[in-house]
Design a protein around this motif. Structure first.
Motif, short mmCIF file in Angstrom:
data_model
loop_
_atom_site.label_atom_id
_atom_site.label_comp_id
_atom_site.label_asym_id
_atom_site.label_seq_id
_atom_site.Cartn_x
_atom_site.Cartn_y
_atom_site.Cartn_z
N LEU A 1 0.85 -1.17 0.00
CA LEU A 1 0.00 0.00 0.00
C LEU A 1 0.89 1.23 0.00
CD1 LEU A 1 -2.86 1.30 0.37
CD2 LEU A 1 -2.44 1.11 2.81
N LEU A 2 0.48 2.24 -0.74
CA LEU A 2 1.23 3.48 -0.87
C LEU A 2 0.32 4.63 -0.48
CD1 LEU A 2 4.06 4.18 -1.96
CD2 LEU A 2 3.06 4.21 -4.24
N THR A 3 0.80 5.52 0.39
CA THR A 3 0.01 6.69 0.78
C THR A 3 0.87 7.94 0.67
OG1 THR A 3 0.59 6.48 3.13
CG2 THR A 3 -1.44 5.37 2.39
N THR A 29 9.32 18.12 -1.47
CA THR A 29 9.49 19.53 -1.13
C THR A 29 8.15 20.16 -0.79
OG1 THR A 29 11.37 19.63 -2.62
CG2 THR A 29 10.42 21.72 -1.93
N GLY A 30 7.15 19.86 -1.62
CA GLY A 30 5.81 20.39 -1.41
C GLY A 30 4.86 19.27 -1.01
N GLY A 31 3.65 19.63 -0.72
CA GLY A 31 2.65 18.63 -0.36
C GLY A 31 2.42 17.65 -1.50
N ASN A 32 2.21 16.39 -1.16
CA ASN A 32 2.00 15.35 -2.16
C ASN A 32 0.54 15.30 -2.58
OD1 ASN A 32 4.66 13.99 -2.39
ND2 ASN A 32 4.35 13.88 -0.18
N VAL A 33 0.33 15.19 -3.87
CA VAL A 33 -1.02 15.14 -4.43
C VAL A 33 -1.45 13.70 -4.66
CG1 VAL A 33 -2.48 15.84 -6.36
CG2 VAL A 33 -0.73 17.40 -5.49
N MET A 34 -0.54 12.87 -5.21
CA MET A 34 -0.90 11.48 -5.49
C MET A 34 0.35 10.62 -5.64
SD MET A 34 -1.94 11.24 -9.51
CE MET A 34 -1.72 9.47 -9.50
N VAL A 35 0.14 9.31 -5.52
CA VAL A 35 1.18 8.32 -5.76
C VAL A 35 0.58 7.18 -6.56
CG1 VAL A 35 2.66 8.80 -3.77
CG2 VAL A 35 0.70 7.31 -3.49
N CYS A 36 1.41 6.48 -7.32
CA CYS A 36 0.95 5.29 -8.04
C CYS A 36 2.12 4.36 -8.32
CB CYS A 36 0.22 5.67 -9.33
SG CYS A 36 1.25 6.36 -10.62
N PHE A 37 1.82 3.06 -8.39
CA PHE A 37 2.82 2.04 -8.71
C PHE A 37 2.98 1.92 -10.22
CE2 PHE A 37 1.63 0.43 -4.47
CZ PHE A 37 2.88 0.24 -3.92
N SER A 38 4.18 1.53 -10.65
CA SER A 38 4.40 1.19 -12.06
C SER A 38 3.67 -0.13 -12.34
CB SER A 38 5.90 1.04 -12.35
OG SER A 38 6.46 -0.02 -11.61
N PRO A 39 3.39 -0.42 -13.61
CA PRO A 39 2.68 -1.66 -13.93
C PRO A 39 3.37 -2.94 -13.42
CG PRO A 39 2.65 -0.22 -15.83
CD PRO A 39 3.56 0.42 -14.80
N ASP A 40 4.71 -2.92 -13.33
CA ASP A 40 5.43 -4.10 -12.83
C ASP A 40 5.71 -4.03 -11.33
OD1 ASP A 40 7.45 -2.20 -12.68
OD2 ASP A 40 8.77 -3.18 -14.12
N LEU A 45 5.57 6.38 -8.47
CA LEU A 45 5.67 7.81 -8.73
C LEU A 45 5.03 8.57 -7.59
CD1 LEU A 45 4.45 8.30 -12.42
CD2 LEU A 45 6.77 8.60 -11.56
N ALA A 46 5.62 9.68 -7.23
CA ALA A 46 5.03 10.60 -6.27
C ALA A 46 4.92 11.96 -6.95
CB ALA A 46 5.90 10.71 -5.02
#
Length: 109
Positions: A1-3, A29-40, A45-46
């Protein structure tokens, strides 16, 4: 899980264990908007405020690549990024930017 959160943290959790703490914590550096895993699932990505996009390795949470996307110097420029083309590309756009950036996921160019 990624948050992720506007407190500038990105947390990677292992749901297979009954742990109350993340296994890796990274900062932006700034507030995070979203994260997602690569297909593999090898990377994630953040996307943070004002075109800050970074790729990390899932196995240890290490920074792998920082995408060179020019900021527009706005604290309300909310950036979102996704893997595309089977993970070969990263597509990124922001709420106050009229450009969609398409970058190679391995070189950042």
């Amino acid at each position: 899980l990624l948050t992720c959160s506007f407190d500038n943290t990105i947390k990677l959790w292992d749901n297979r264990c009954n742990q109350q703490k993340p296994i890796h914590v990274s900062k932006s550096t700034g507030g995070n908007v979203m994260v997602c895993f690569s297909p593999d699932d090898m990377y994630f990505l953040a996307s943070a405020v004002d075109n800050e996009v970074k790729q990390y390795t899932t196995v240890d949470g290490r920074l792998h690549l920082e995408y060179d996307i020019e900021p527009i110097h706005s604290s309300i420029n909310y950036t979102r990024s996704y893997y595309a083309n089977g993970g070969d590309l990263v597509v990124s756009g922001s709420s106050n930017d009229d450009v969609v950036h398409i970058c190679c996921s391995t070189t950042g160019k």
